[in-house]
Design a protein around this motif. Sequence first.
Motif, PDB file in Angstrom:
ATOM      1  N   VAL A 161       0.834  -1.209   0.000  1.00  0.00           N
ATOM      2  CA  VAL A 161       0.000   0.000   0.000  1.00  0.00           C
ATOM      3  C   VAL A 161       0.866   1.256   0.000  1.00  0.00           C
ATOM      4  O   VAL A 161       0.538   2.250  -0.653  1.00  0.00           O
ATOM      5  CB  VAL A 161      -0.950  -0.014   1.211  1.00  0.00           C
ATOM      6  N   THR A 162       1.986   1.223   0.721  1.00  0.00           N
ATOM      7  CA  THR A 162       2.877   2.389   0.763  1.00  0.00           C
ATOM      8  C   THR A 162       3.386   2.752  -0.626  1.00  0.00           C
ATOM      9  O   THR A 162       3.357   3.908  -1.040  1.00  0.00           O
ATOM     10  CB  THR A 162       4.066   2.122   1.698  1.00  0.00           C
ATOM     11  N   THR A 164       2.014   1.841  -3.444  1.00  0.00           N
ATOM     12  CA  THR A 164       0.868   2.225  -4.258  1.00  0.00           C
ATOM     13  C   THR A 164       0.538   3.697  -4.049  1.00  0.00           C
ATOM     14  O   THR A 164       0.270   4.431  -5.005  1.00  0.00           O
ATOM     15  CB  THR A 164      -0.354   1.360  -3.909  1.00  0.00           C
ATOM     16  N   ALA A 165       0.566   4.140  -2.786  1.00  0.00           N
ATOM     17  CA  ALA A 165       0.286   5.540  -2.480  1.00  0.00           C
ATOM     18  C   ALA A 165       1.343   6.457  -3.087  1.00  0.00           C
ATOM     19  O   ALA A 165       1.023   7.517  -3.650  1.00  0.00           O
ATOM     20  CB  ALA A 165       0.215   5.735  -0.963  1.00  0.00           C
ATOM     21  N   MET A 166       2.619   6.066  -2.970  1.00  0.00           N
ATOM     22  CA  MET A 166       3.688   6.868  -3.564  1.00  0.00           C
ATOM     23  C   MET A 166       3.509   6.988  -5.075  1.00  0.00           C
ATOM     24  O   MET A 166       3.628   8.081  -5.649  1.00  0.00           O
ATOM     25  CB  MET A 166       5.046   6.237  -3.257  1.00  0.00           C
ATOM     26  N   ASP A 167       3.200   5.878  -5.722  1.00  0.00           N
ATOM     27  CA  ASP A 167       3.014   5.878  -7.164  1.00  0.00           C
ATOM     28  C   ASP A 167       1.831   6.756  -7.553  1.00  0.00           C
ATOM     29  O   ASP A 167       1.889   7.522  -8.515  1.00  0.00           O
ATOM     30  CB  ASP A 167       2.797   4.439  -7.646  1.00  0.00           C
ATOM     31  N   LYS A 168       0.746   6.658  -6.786  1.00  0.00           N
ATOM     32  CA  LYS A 168      -0.452   7.447  -7.082  1.00  0.00           C
ATOM     33  C   LYS A 168      -0.180   8.940  -6.935  1.00  0.00           C
ATOM     34  O   LYS A 168      -0.603   9.750  -7.781  1.00  0.00           O
ATOM     35  CB  LYS A 168      -1.576   7.028  -6.132  1.00  0.00           C
ATOM     36  N   ILE A 169       0.513   9.317  -5.878  1.00  0.00           N
ATOM     37  CA  ILE A 169       0.825  10.736  -5.652  1.00  0.00           C
ATOM     38  C   ILE A 169       1.675  11.289  -6.784  1.00  0.00           C
ATOM     39  O   ILE A 169       1.452  12.399  -7.281  1.00  0.00           O
ATOM     40  CB  ILE A 169       1.537  10.905  -4.292  1.00  0.00           C
ATOM     41  N   TYR A 357       5.322  -5.268  -5.007  1.00  0.00           N
ATOM     42  CA  TYR A 357       4.723  -4.188  -5.794  1.00  0.00           C
ATOM     43  C   TYR A 357       5.610  -3.833  -6.986  1.00  0.00           C
ATOM     44  O   TYR A 357       5.138  -3.713  -8.116  1.00  0.00           O
ATOM     45  CB  TYR A 357       4.494  -2.949  -4.927  1.00  0.00           C
TER      46      TYR A 357
END
Length: 401
Positions: A161-162, A164-169, A357
Amino acid sequence: MHRPRLTLVLLGLLTAACAEVIHKRHAPLSVEQIEHRLQECPVVQALNEEKIHGAPQSASLTSKLFTVLFPSSSPAINALLATAYISGPPNFLLALCPPNIDPSSLSVMVAFAVGGLLGDTLFHLLPEIFLGEDEPDKVRFVMLEPNRNLLLGVAILVGIVTFTAMDKILRIATGGGGHTHDHSSQEHSNGAATTTATSPKSQEKELRKRKASPKSKVDTPSTTSSQNQSVKLAGLLNLIADFTHNITDGLALSSSFYASPALGATTTMAVFFHEIPHEVGDFALLIQSGFSKRKAMGAQFITAIGAFLGTFIGIFVQEFGGRSGASDDAQATVGIWGTSLQWGDMLLPFTAGTFLYVGTVAVIPELLETGSNKSEEIKKTLQQFGAMFVGAAIMLAISWS
């Protein structure tokens, strides 16, 4: 051969033969302390002698190589050596790369790195996380602790999830481009013309948009300036993302060496294989963003500091954050939420989640991209799968030996 049946019989006698050893003291014992008490049992000592007798007389080639590369008995020093190995050589190789290298030409190397990264995660990291590392001179017993396994799974999920969040941001910051390990979607502006290194399908969509909109036929100076700023922003954000990614690499190396020397060595190999195409791809993106070759190499060396930062953070957590390996004379301490886990034990599953990931969501979509030439794509696909198989096979062979 009756060795399996004999082993089962001996294990069946453990409860009766070792009960007195385990219950020598009334104070609660940790899992490691119970394991130590079991080693005092005569039945277990007989099993140890049998294991030593059946062990190979000479060390394998990989073991000898790892001993040369990581000669220290300190996991902290070996982790720092591993960080130097994954940070220095891949960056020095950039001097041999032409400035106009096409990141899409690295697909076979990327596939090899994916095989190595997923192989290390599935063959080394996950078994070590849940079962522990084998020891050459004695048998080990796995104490089932369901809540402990649940927390380890949570740590793996947090790693996924970490990232994923970095990639999304980063995708939001760059207007949808983001920083995955796929550098083929980055644009390169040159004067009034803008060339793209996207897949054929993306090029067709872009061409249709230009044909449908009359305003898109000629780029105005303001449009060109906006494109240049967007490309430069993408390059800078890529450096930030690369720095963060290197921090997780350092965490992975430190946590794996504290788990066992063999796990640390194999993780170093997996990260090294992954770093070469990663660094070359980032180097190509920086060149496209307007960096000179010398400045691009310098920027990559600066981001390598992130790996050392992550290694130092991991060492600090392992040394001062508490680990589950308590001494035999110390009373058992309560860990996270009443389990035997300490915070230092959570680093390895977290990094396993980040590896999962990177190896799947961040890289495999790049390998799934196809062009219009079917025969060429079939040939490239076979090469990619072959490279992925070789990368995973190397990790399996090392683990097997």
